[in-house]
Design an enzyme around this catalytic site. Sequence first.
Site, short mmCIF file in Angstrom:
data_model
loop_
_atom_site.label_atom_id
_atom_site.label_comp_id
_atom_site.label_asym_id
_atom_site.label_seq_id
_atom_site.Cartn_x
_atom_site.Cartn_y
_atom_site.Cartn_z
N GLY A 19 0.83 -1.22 0.00
CA GLY A 19 0.00 0.00 0.00
C GLY A 19 0.86 1.25 0.00
O GLY A 19 0.50 2.27 0.59
N LEU B 25 1.66 3.46 -2.20
CA LEU B 25 1.34 4.67 -2.96
C LEU B 25 0.30 5.54 -2.25
O LEU B 25 -0.27 6.45 -2.83
CB LEU B 25 0.85 4.31 -4.37
CG LEU B 25 1.87 3.55 -5.23
CD1 LEU B 25 1.32 3.28 -6.62
CD2 LEU B 25 3.19 4.32 -5.32
N GLN C 262 -1.02 7.77 1.48
CA GLN C 262 -0.55 8.96 2.19
C GLN C 262 0.72 8.68 3.01
O GLN C 262 1.67 9.44 2.97
CB GLN C 262 -1.65 9.48 3.12
CG GLN C 262 -1.37 10.87 3.64
CD GLN C 262 -2.20 11.23 4.87
OE1 GLN C 262 -2.87 10.40 5.47
NE2 GLN C 262 -2.15 12.48 5.25
N ASP D 2 1.98 -1.80 -4.44
CA ASP D 2 0.61 -1.30 -4.28
C ASP D 2 -0.26 -2.00 -5.32
O ASP D 2 0.23 -2.54 -6.31
CB ASP D 2 0.55 0.22 -4.49
CG ASP D 2 -0.65 0.87 -3.81
OD1 ASP D 2 -0.47 1.54 -2.78
OD2 ASP D 2 -1.79 0.69 -4.31
N ARG E 73 -2.39 -0.20 -6.94
CA ARG E 73 -2.45 0.79 -8.01
C ARG E 73 -1.18 0.71 -8.84
O ARG E 73 -0.12 0.32 -8.33
CB ARG E 73 -2.52 2.20 -7.41
CG ARG E 73 -3.85 2.49 -6.78
CD ARG E 73 -3.96 3.96 -6.48
NE ARG E 73 -3.65 4.27 -5.10
CZ ARG E 73 -3.50 5.49 -4.62
NH1 ARG E 73 -3.62 6.53 -5.40
NH2 ARG E 73 -3.25 5.69 -3.34
N ASP F 19 -1.31 -7.12 -5.14
CA ASP F 19 -2.58 -7.13 -4.40
C ASP F 19 -2.38 -8.05 -3.19
O ASP F 19 -2.29 -9.27 -3.34
CB ASP F 19 -3.70 -7.66 -5.32
CG ASP F 19 -5.04 -7.74 -4.59
OD1 ASP F 19 -5.07 -7.56 -3.36
OD2 ASP F 19 -6.05 -8.00 -5.27
N TYR G 16 -13.98 -0.02 10.32
CA TYR G 16 -12.53 0.26 10.36
C TYR G 16 -11.96 -0.14 11.72
O TYR G 16 -10.96 -0.85 11.81
CB TYR G 16 -12.33 1.75 10.10
CG TYR G 16 -10.90 2.23 10.09
CD1 TYR G 16 -10.02 1.81 9.10
CD2 TYR G 16 -10.43 3.14 11.04
CE1 TYR G 16 -8.71 2.28 9.06
CE2 TYR G 16 -9.13 3.62 11.00
CZ TYR G 16 -8.28 3.18 10.00
OH TYR G 16 -6.99 3.65 9.98
N LYS H 139 -9.22 -2.92 12.92
CA LYS H 139 -7.97 -2.53 13.58
C LYS H 139 -7.77 -3.30 14.89
O LYS H 139 -6.69 -3.77 15.18
CB LYS H 139 -7.94 -1.01 13.83
CG LYS H 139 -7.74 -0.19 12.55
CD LYS H 139 -6.44 -0.55 11.83
CE LYS H 139 -6.22 0.26 10.58
NZ LYS H 139 -5.09 -0.22 9.77
P1 NAD Z 1 -4.12 5.34 1.98
O1 NAD Z 1 -5.56 5.05 1.78
O2 NAD Z 1 -3.62 6.69 1.62
O3 NAD Z 1 -3.25 4.28 1.17
C1 NAD Z 1 -3.54 2.91 1.21
C2 NAD Z 1 -2.93 2.27 -0.03
O4 NAD Z 1 -3.26 0.89 0.01
C3 NAD Z 1 -3.48 2.83 -1.34
O5 NAD Z 1 -2.42 3.29 -2.16
C4 NAD Z 1 -4.20 1.65 -1.98
O6 NAD Z 1 -4.07 1.59 -3.38
C5 NAD Z 1 -3.48 0.47 -1.32
N1 NAD Z 1 -4.27 -0.77 -1.31
C6 NAD Z 1 -5.60 -0.92 -1.04
N2 NAD Z 1 -5.95 -2.23 -1.15
C7 NAD Z 1 -4.82 -2.90 -1.48
C8 NAD Z 1 -4.53 -4.27 -1.74
N3 NAD Z 1 -5.48 -5.20 -1.69
N4 NAD Z 1 -3.26 -4.60 -2.04
C9 NAD Z 1 -2.30 -3.66 -2.11
N5 NAD Z 1 -2.50 -2.34 -1.90
C10 NAD Z 1 -3.75 -1.97 -1.59
O7 NAD Z 1 -3.77 4.98 3.49
P2 NAD Z 1 -2.64 5.60 4.42
O8 NAD Z 1 -3.17 6.86 5.00
O9 NAD Z 1 -1.33 5.62 3.72
O10 NAD Z 1 -2.65 4.53 5.61
C11 NAD Z 1 -1.86 3.38 5.57
C12 NAD Z 1 -2.18 2.53 6.79
O11 NAD Z 1 -2.05 3.30 7.98
C13 NAD Z 1 -3.62 1.99 6.81
O12 NAD Z 1 -3.61 0.71 7.40
C14 NAD Z 1 -4.34 2.96 7.73
O13 NAD Z 1 -5.45 2.35 8.35
C15 NAD Z 1 -3.26 3.27 8.74
N6 NAD Z 1 -3.48 4.55 9.41
C16 NAD Z 1 -3.49 5.71 8.69
C17 NAD Z 1 -3.72 6.91 9.32
C18 NAD Z 1 -3.74 8.21 8.56
O14 NAD Z 1 -4.16 9.25 9.14
N7 NAD Z 1 -3.31 8.26 7.30
C19 NAD Z 1 -3.93 6.92 10.71
C20 NAD Z 1 -3.96 5.71 11.41
C21 NAD Z 1 -3.70 4.52 10.74
C1 AKB Z 2 -8.92 7.77 9.54
O1 AKB Z 2 -9.46 8.87 9.82
O2 AKB Z 2 -9.51 6.79 9.10
C2 AKB Z 2 -7.44 7.65 9.81
C3 AKB Z 2 -7.19 7.12 11.17
C4 AKB Z 2 -7.14 8.04 12.31
O3 AKB Z 2 -7.05 5.95 11.34
N1 AKB Z 2 -6.84 8.93 9.58
#
Ligand code: NAD
Ligand code: AKB
Length: 318
Positions: free
Chosen positions: A8, A10, A12, A34, A36, A52, A141, A145
């Site tokens: 994953g 690509l 944030q 990823d 994508r 995937d 979600y 988690k």
């Molecule tokens: P994001 O949605 O920006 O990126 C997730 C990536 O996963 C995407 O590029 C998507 O294409 C890829 N993806 C989805 N399904 C897939 C699959 N089956 N195989 C391979 N790739 C796949 O998410 P993020 O913000 O980068 O978060 C990454 C992780 O961190 C997640 O588990 C999220 O729950 C966790 N997280 C994020 C935040 C936040 O604020 N960004 C906070 C807490 C936890």
């Molecule tokens: C979301 O809002 O889903 C994420 C997180 C806090 O896990 N930014």
Amino acid sequence: MRKILVTGALGQIGFELIPALCQIHGPEMVIISDLRTLPATFKHEGHYEHLDCTKLHQLQEVVRRHDVETIYHLAALLSAVAEEKPQIAWKVNMGSLLNVLEVARQHDCSVFFPSSIGAFGPSTPKNAAPQDTVQRPTSMYGVTKVAGEMLCDYYHGRFTTDTRGLRLPGLISHSAPPGGGTTDYAVEIFHHAVRYGCYSCFLKPDTRLDMMYMPDATRAMIELMDADGDRLKHRNAFNVASLNFTPDELAEEIRRHISDFQITYEVDPVRQAIADSWPRSLDDSAAREEWGWVPKYDLGSMVRDMIEHITKNVQLAR
Ligand code: NAD
Ligand code: AKB
């Protein structure tokens, strides 16, 4: 030398974790993957694999071919998207994690699991939610988690797989858009403030949540994975905290730089309900004691840095 795989990548977090890992270990050691396809604008070094993670054989093949030692498993659906498609969220979030853990068990890899403040629910103490407390989330979600945390701990206890995780708050970054979460407002607000001088927020003005600037978050992930495993009493997953504010307070801080910035509110009931079910703040003393977690950014330095970077990008694009 065995390599690092980021799933994953690509999204944030991957957008900033990849350069941080490449700088420490060298781009030849980092496998970016990823679902994508790699966009032409993606400028980072590191080898790319289209992967995937819900497909076990694809994951096995990539881990074997690159002799992977550590997996940062970022692939997942975030809270707002997961609430729209709960069945798919279970399949992606839990299915991919089980595959990652199985492959890690077979190939003796370490696994980083990004849990979230979403792993808590309305019956968790609202303020300074402790490391070990009630976890009864009410969003899909959150269900994935908390189940993910338990599955990671199970693999550690049952198979000695080196699994470690963080309960991350809302993450703020200037380089990549957020992926469909409840805390996305805290990123969108900066782009709107710099471009248009105004923003319509989907959470209520007094919605207080923990947040973190991305450089602190990627450093926390890397430091946890580098920590001495013998010192860890917890594994999945550590509370981490740094910033804590409401939309109203964030807007006030932005006005120190953009004095005529206006915020209005058009509340999205789905995301508001998710935010209201989460704690207002977390107690991260276990992370501080067990592996030395210390955040570097406060609200003032985060807002200044965000506005500087976004302003520069907007000027370059003109
Ligand atoms: P994001 O949605 O920006 O990126 C997730 C990536 O996963 C995407 O590029 C998507 O294409 C890829 N993806 C989805 N399904 C897939 C699959 N089956 N195989 C391979 N790739 C796949 O998410 P993020 O913000 O980068 O978060 C990454 C992780 O961190 C997640 O588990 C999220 O729950 C966790 N997280 C994020 C935040 C936040 O604020 N960004 C906070 C807490 C936890
Ligand atoms: C979301 O809002 O889903 C994420 C997180 C806090 O896990 N930014």
